[in-house]
Design a protein around this motif. Structure first.
Motif, mmCIF file in Angstrom:
data_model
loop_
_atom_site.group_PDB
_atom_site.id
_atom_site.type_symbol
_atom_site.label_atom_id
_atom_site.label_comp_id
_atom_site.label_asym_id
_atom_site.label_seq_id
_atom_site.Cartn_x
_atom_site.Cartn_y
_atom_site.Cartn_z
ATOM 1 N N ASN A 1 35.983 17.221 10.260
ATOM 2 C CA ASN A 1 36.972 17.931 9.440
ATOM 3 C C ASN A 1 38.181 18.343 10.275
ATOM 4 O O ASN A 1 39.330 18.220 9.840
ATOM 5 C CB ASN A 1 36.341 19.167 8.799
ATOM 6 C CG ASN A 1 35.413 18.829 7.653
ATOM 7 O OD1 ASN A 1 35.487 17.739 7.100
ATOM 8 N ND2 ASN A 1 34.532 19.742 7.309
ATOM 9 N N GLN B 1 25.269 15.874 3.653
ATOM 10 C CA GLN B 1 24.934 17.288 3.503
ATOM 11 C C GLN B 1 24.359 17.573 2.117
ATOM 12 O O GLN B 1 23.453 18.391 1.970
ATOM 13 C CB GLN B 1 26.177 18.151 3.757
ATOM 14 C CG GLN B 1 26.591 18.214 5.219
ATOM 15 C CD GLN B 1 27.870 18.994 5.425
ATOM 16 O OE1 GLN B 1 28.863 18.789 4.729
ATOM 17 N NE2 GLN B 1 27.861 19.909 6.374
ATOM 18 N N LEU C 1 29.675 12.248 5.473
ATOM 19 C CA LEU C 1 29.002 13.465 5.937
ATOM 20 C C LEU C 1 28.834 14.474 4.805
ATOM 21 O O LEU C 1 27.821 15.168 4.726
ATOM 22 C CB LEU C 1 29.789 14.085 7.096
ATOM 23 C CG LEU C 1 29.711 13.318 8.420
ATOM 24 C CD1 LEU C 1 30.700 13.876 9.423
ATOM 25 C CD2 LEU C 1 28.291 13.372 8.992
ATOM 26 N N THR C 2 29.827 14.545 3.922
ATOM 27 C CA THR C 2 29.711 15.433 2.760
ATOM 28 C C THR C 2 28.551 14.989 1.874
ATOM 29 O O THR C 2 27.755 15.816 1.400
ATOM 30 C CB THR C 2 31.017 15.429 1.952
ATOM 31 O OG1 THR C 2 32.089 15.906 2.784
ATOM 32 C CG2 THR C 2 30.902 16.342 0.728
ATOM 33 N N ASP D 1 25.227 7.921 11.125
ATOM 34 C CA ASP D 1 24.698 9.244 10.790
ATOM 35 C C ASP D 1 23.499 9.144 9.852
ATOM 36 O O ASP D 1 22.503 9.860 10.026
ATOM 37 C CB ASP D 1 25.793 10.094 10.135
ATOM 38 C CG ASP D 1 26.934 10.401 11.080
ATOM 39 O OD1 ASP D 1 26.673 10.545 12.286
ATOM 40 O OD2 ASP D 1 28.083 10.501 10.620
ATOM 41 N N HIS E 1 34.639 8.880 7.133
ATOM 42 C CA HIS E 1 33.508 9.528 7.796
ATOM 43 C C HIS E 1 33.219 10.886 7.160
ATOM 44 O O HIS E 1 32.057 11.261 6.947
ATOM 45 C CB HIS E 1 33.812 9.685 9.287
ATOM 46 C CG HIS E 1 32.615 10.006 10.113
ATOM 47 N ND1 HIS E 1 32.688 10.323 11.463
ATOM 48 C CD2 HIS E 1 31.287 10.084 9.798
ATOM 49 C CE1 HIS E 1 31.476 10.560 11.921
ATOM 50 N NE2 HIS E 1 30.614 10.421 10.947
ATOM 51 N N GLN E 2 34.272 11.606 6.835
ATOM 52 C CA GLN E 2 34.129 12.914 6.204
ATOM 53 C C GLN E 2 33.417 12.791 4.853
ATOM 54 O O GLN E 2 32.543 13.602 4.521
ATOM 55 C CB GLN E 2 35.513 13.546 6.021
ATOM 56 C CG GLN E 2 35.507 14.955 5.468
ATOM 57 C CD GLN E 2 36.924 15.470 5.259
ATOM 58 O OE1 GLN E 2 37.714 14.860 4.563
ATOM 59 N NE2 GLN E 2 37.248 16.582 5.898
ATOM 60 N N ILE F 1 24.117 17.622 11.543
ATOM 61 C CA ILE F 1 25.031 17.115 10.524
ATOM 62 C C ILE F 1 26.191 18.077 10.330
ATOM 63 O O ILE F 1 27.354 17.670 10.224
ATOM 64 C CB ILE F 1 24.281 16.912 9.192
ATOM 65 C CG1 ILE F 1 23.187 15.870 9.357
ATOM 66 C CG2 ILE F 1 25.242 16.485 8.085
ATOM 67 C CD1 ILE F 1 22.267 15.748 8.164
ATOM 68 N N GLU G 1 28.695 17.974 13.288
ATOM 69 C CA GLU G 1 29.505 16.761 13.249
ATOM 70 C C GLU G 1 30.514 16.814 12.099
ATOM 71 O O GLU G 1 31.656 16.390 12.239
ATOM 72 C CB GLU G 1 28.625 15.525 13.113
ATOM 73 C CG GLU G 1 29.404 14.224 13.197
ATOM 74 C CD GLU G 1 28.526 13.009 13.378
ATOM 75 O OE1 GLU G 1 29.073 11.912 13.565
ATOM 76 O OE2 GLU G 1 27.297 13.156 13.339
ATOM 77 N N ALA G 2 30.073 17.349 10.962
ATOM 78 C CA ALA G 2 30.974 17.462 9.814
ATOM 79 C C ALA G 2 32.161 18.360 10.142
ATOM 80 O O ALA G 2 33.311 18.045 9.790
ATOM 81 C CB ALA G 2 30.229 18.001 8.597
ATOM 82 N N GLN G 3 31.903 19.460 10.840
ATOM 83 C CA GLN G 3 32.987 20.359 11.220
ATOM 84 C C GLN G 3 33.943 19.684 12.193
ATOM 85 O O GLN G 3 35.168 19.812 12.079
ATOM 86 C CB GLN G 3 32.414 21.630 11.852
ATOM 87 C CG GLN G 3 33.456 22.682 12.209
ATOM 88 C CD GLN G 3 34.229 23.158 11.003
ATOM 89 O OE1 GLN G 3 33.645 23.512 9.982
ATOM 90 N NE2 GLN G 3 35.561 23.164 11.091
#
Length: 524
Positions: A464, A105, A101-102, A325, A97-98, A456, A459-461
């Motif tokens: 993480n 971004q 999301l990266t 996402d 998932h990370q 975004i 959610e990314a934070q």
């Protein structure tokens, strides 16, 4: 009753053989110290049956007859194994998932001079510049150029989001097929393990291979399993009443080949699942009950209990969340473009061109092959002629075609409030209920774009942070598991010396006993 002269020699030989067999086990441990799935083995040594038998007797009582290796035992802990596999699954989910999301971004690319918000800001800034000199041809051309820049920037982002959707869908499809392939391997190993167990053997290499397949499956999805008396395992996706059986423990040959065909239309992702029939009539799908909706004849009756819907950890779950996402972001971008083009075209229509007519639409809204919104800047759909600088409606009814009232109003549109709402959805498996979530846009255009970026980022934070926690738990459980099942080279070296000394002592005893026999023979 008298004892045999060679009893002591037999005891010495048993000691020699025990030490040698144990050294073989130690050697195998050292050789497989880095083998994935290997669990350290130890030789279980037991005392040989005493002499004489229970219904006989010696004046001095029963005498020992040495030792023997009765079992080669794998060192495992079922609880630690299950805990570690679960932790590794959650770690794989957050990592997948990370990664998505990266990438997401990077696609949105905010804040950036080439990002969405900057393109919108430059568009409205061109109207402000035009308002200071409404008849300036270069300023009018700048408005057209900035409109085209907005359209191109959003089209690029939409295209990249669609590519991300397709890539994730293909990845998920491959991983599900990989999971099913591992299930088939476990079913085959079950058969072999059950056979070896029934004849009293310890099929350690087969158990190691199966353990590695279970490790790989756990990193893909949330599996649970139970061991049967014949050594085979039942493997399930999930647990409880809704668990989906993947592998049966009856030792029969099983085949379950599920393929997922993703079909993506905008934010609607439909998965069509089907089974390939067994390759021979003798093969059955015994570990997949009819309640799951799948049969061995390639049909799907009710996919509501499908594999994909039941997966909530592992890399597959992480990629499914990433697909969510991407779909959600596409829905928000589509909503923004609809609102943006509608407001700009409405304001353009309220002004006057240099020819004194109402301003034609500055943006034409179309849909690409996937159904997502695409802007075409500066068209003239009513006459199908090129949009020119004279078509820019800078003035209004109050100040005439060469005025700046509408250009000023267009610039002020950037900070005016606007709102919209809707629902994005997708169907993970054909026949399932759609997964839906409401979305809304409010505030200025800049605030709407900031909301997309912020969602975004938040959610990314969160992911993480969860990944950091999952990584720590996975490292801890892996260490605990390795403390039981891993090969400790220092320990093996110490055992090697210990049994080498035992071997040397047994050999020395045999040598001494041989000298005694030689003396006895010579004396007789």
């Amino acid at each position: 009753m008298p004892t045999s002269t060679f009893l002591a020699l037999n005891i010495g030989v048993s000691a020699l053989e025990t030490a040698q067999q144990t050294e073989n086990v130690i050697s195998n441990n050292i050789a497989n110290a880095s083998t994935s799935g290997y669990a350290v083995e130890n030789a279980v040594i037991d005392e040989s049956q005493a002499f004489p038998a229970n219904n006989e007797s010696l004046p001095v009582g029963q005498m020992g007859q040495g030792s023997q290796v009765v079992q080669i035992q794998r060192q495992t802990n079922a609880y630690l194994d299950a805990q570690d596999r679960s932790n590794q699954g959650y770690l794989a989910m957050y990592q997948a998932h990370q990664t998505t999301l990266t990438q997401l971004q990077g696609i949105i690319n905010e804040p950036s001079s080439s990002g969405l918000q900057n393109a919108v800001d430059q568009f409205f800034q061109s109207w402000q510049t035009l308002s200071t000199d409404p008849t300036n041809t270069a300023a009018r051309q700048s408005v057209i150029s900035q409109a085209q820049s907005v359209a191109q920037t959003f089209e690029t982002v939409t295209s990249q989001l669609e590519q991300q959707q397709q890539g994730l869908a293909q990845t998920i499809e491959g991983q599900v097929n990989e999971l099913v392939g591992y299930s088939a391997q476990v079913a085959t190993l079950n058969q072999q393990i059950a056979m070896q167990t029934q004849i009293g053997q310890s099929p350690n290499p087969l158990l190691d291979q199966r353990a590695e397949f279970l490790n790989k499956m756990a990193k893909l999805a949330n599996i649970t399993y139970s061991t049967q008396s014949n050594g085979a395992v039942n493997v399930f996706l999930g647990n409880g009443a809704n668990a989906i059986p993947l592998v049966g423990g009856n030792g029969t040959a099983s085949e379950y080949n599920q393929d997922l065909n993703p079909s993506i239309t905008g934010t609607n992702v439909v998965w069509t699942a089907y089974n390939e029939p067994p390759s021979s009539p003798s093969e059955t799908s015994d570990y997949l009950p009819s309640s799951s909706g799948y049969t061995g004849q390639g049909s799907v009756t009710s996919p509501s209990n499908s594999l994909l819907s039941a997966i909530n950890s592992g890399a597959i779950a992480g990629n499914v969340q990433g697909l969510d996402d991407a779909s959600r972001t596409l829905a928000s971008v589509n909503d923004f473009l609809n609102n943006f083009s509608s407001e700009v075209n409405s304001q353009q229509a309220e002004g006057l061109t240099l020819g004194g007519t109402a301003g034609p639409p500055l943006f034409e809204v179309t849909n690409d092959s996937a159904g997502n919104v695409v802007l075409q800047a500066a068209p003239d759909p009513s006459t199908n002629t090129p949009f020119t600088t004279a078509d820019i409606a800078a003035g209004g009814a109050a100040d005439g075609p060469e005025g700046n009232s509408n250009a000023t109003a267009m610039f002020q549109l950037q900070s005016a409030g606007q709102s919209g709402s809707g629902t994005w959805q997708y169907v993970r498996v054909a026949g399932d209920n759609a997964v839906t979530a409401p979305y809304s846009s409010s505030g200025t255009f800049d605030e709407s774009l900031a909301s997309i970026v912020s969602q975004i980022g938040v959610e990314a934070q969160s992911v993480n942070n969860s990944e950091s926690t999952a990584s720590a738990l996975a490292q801890q459980s892996s260490t605990l598991r390795q403390s039981v099942s891993g090969v400790d080279m220092n320990q093996q070296a110490a055992l090697m010396v210990q049994f080498q000394n035992s071997y040397n002592a047994a050999a020395k005893f045999i040598s001494v006993f041989n000298s005694m026999l030689q003396t006895l023979i010579q004396s007789v």
